[in-house]
Scaffold this motif. Structure first.
Motif, PDB file in Angstrom:
ATOM      1  N   LYS A  80       0.838  -1.201   0.000  1.00 43.08           N
ATOM      2  CA  LYS A  80       0.000   0.000   0.000  1.00 43.08           C
ATOM      3  C   LYS A  80       0.872   1.250   0.000  1.00 43.08           C
ATOM      4  O   LYS A  80       0.598   2.213  -0.722  1.00 43.08           O
ATOM      5  N   VAL A  81       1.941   1.223   0.791  1.00 38.72           N
ATOM      6  CA  VAL A  81       2.858   2.361   0.842  1.00 38.72           C
ATOM      7  C   VAL A  81       3.489   2.582  -0.523  1.00 38.72           C
ATOM      8  O   VAL A  81       3.557   3.715  -1.008  1.00 38.72           O
ATOM      9  N   ARG A  82       3.945   1.524  -1.168  1.00 38.55           N
ATOM     10  CA  ARG A  82       4.533   1.647  -2.509  1.00 38.55           C
ATOM     11  C   ARG A  82       3.524   2.194  -3.501  1.00 38.55           C
ATOM     12  O   ARG A  82       3.839   3.038  -4.338  1.00 38.55           O
TER      13      ARG A  82
ATOM     14  N   GLN B   9       1.549   6.852  -6.645  1.00 35.82           N
ATOM     15  CA  GLN B   9       0.497   7.824  -6.939  1.00 35.82           C
ATOM     16  C   GLN B   9       0.991   9.244  -6.689  1.00 35.82           C
ATOM     17  O   GLN B   9       0.720  10.154  -7.468  1.00 35.82           O
ATOM     18  N   LEU B  10       1.742   9.428  -5.609  1.00 34.75           N
ATOM     19  CA  LEU B  10       2.286  10.747  -5.289  1.00 34.75           C
ATOM     20  C   LEU B  10       3.256  11.206  -6.372  1.00 34.75           C
ATOM     21  O   LEU B  10       3.196  12.355  -6.820  1.00 34.75           O
ATOM     22  N   ARG B  11       4.144  10.313  -6.812  1.00 34.36           N
ATOM     23  CA  ARG B  11       5.075  10.666  -7.892  1.00 34.36           C
ATOM     24  C   ARG B  11       4.327  11.035  -9.157  1.00 34.36           C
ATOM     25  O   ARG B  11       4.675  12.014  -9.837  1.00 34.36           O
ATOM     26  N   ASN B  12       3.288  10.277  -9.483  1.00 33.17           N
ATOM     27  CA  ASN B  12       2.495  10.572 -10.675  1.00 33.17           C
ATOM     28  C   ASN B  12       1.821  11.936 -10.562  1.00 33.17           C
ATOM     29  O   ASN B  12       1.790  12.701 -11.534  1.00 33.17           O
ATOM     30  N   MET B  13       1.295  12.238  -9.379  1.00 33.64           N
ATOM     31  CA  MET B  13       0.629  13.524  -9.176  1.00 33.64           C
ATOM     32  C   MET B  13       1.629  14.676  -9.251  1.00 33.64           C
ATOM     33  O   MET B  13       1.330  15.729  -9.813  1.00 33.64           O
ATOM     34  N   GLU B  14       2.831  14.468  -8.709  1.00 36.23           N
ATOM     35  CA  GLU B  14       3.859  15.504  -8.770  1.00 36.23           C
ATOM     36  C   GLU B  14       4.286  15.751 -10.215  1.00 36.23           C
ATOM     37  O   GLU B  14       4.480  16.897 -10.616  1.00 36.23           O
ATOM     38  N   THR B  15       4.435  14.692 -10.975  1.00 38.66           N
ATOM     39  CA  THR B  15       4.796  14.821 -12.393  1.00 38.66           C
ATOM     40  C   THR B  15       3.706  15.567 -13.147  1.00 38.66           C
ATOM     41  O   THR B  15       4.000  16.468 -13.945  1.00 38.66           O
ATOM     42  N   GLU B  16       2.470  15.222 -12.897  1.00 34.97           N
ATOM     43  CA  GLU B  16       1.345  15.892 -13.557  1.00 34.97           C
ATOM     44  C   GLU B  16       1.314  17.372 -13.174  1.00 34.97           C
ATOM     45  O   GLU B  16       1.087  18.232 -14.027  1.00 34.97           O
TER      46      GLU B  16
END
Length: 64
Positions: free
Chosen positions: A20-22, A27-34
């Motif tokens: 779940k942490v991974r 998801q956080l990395r994807n949101m930051e990239t977006e």
């Protein structure tokens, strides 16, 4: 019986937690990239708008 079910659920939760942490990290990395992409696009659009404003000002002047 009830106690062993709760213990089994708790153990399953502990084991699932790293996954779940991974998943949340991804998801956080994807949101930051977006977000970075959107910020870059916004900057480009602001620059284009400024260019258009200048062009409108230049071409909108009356000629004598």
């Amino acid at each position: 019986k009830y106690r062993s079910e709760i213990q089994a659920e708790m153990q399953a939760e502990v084991q699932a937690s790293p996954d779940k942490v991974r998943q949340l990290e991804q998801q956080l990395r994807n949101m930051e990239t977006e977000k970075q992409n959107q910020e870059r696009e916004n900057a480009d659009l602001r620059e284009e708008l400024e260019i258009l404003k200048k062009a409108l000002h230049i071409f909108g002047k009356e000629r004598n």
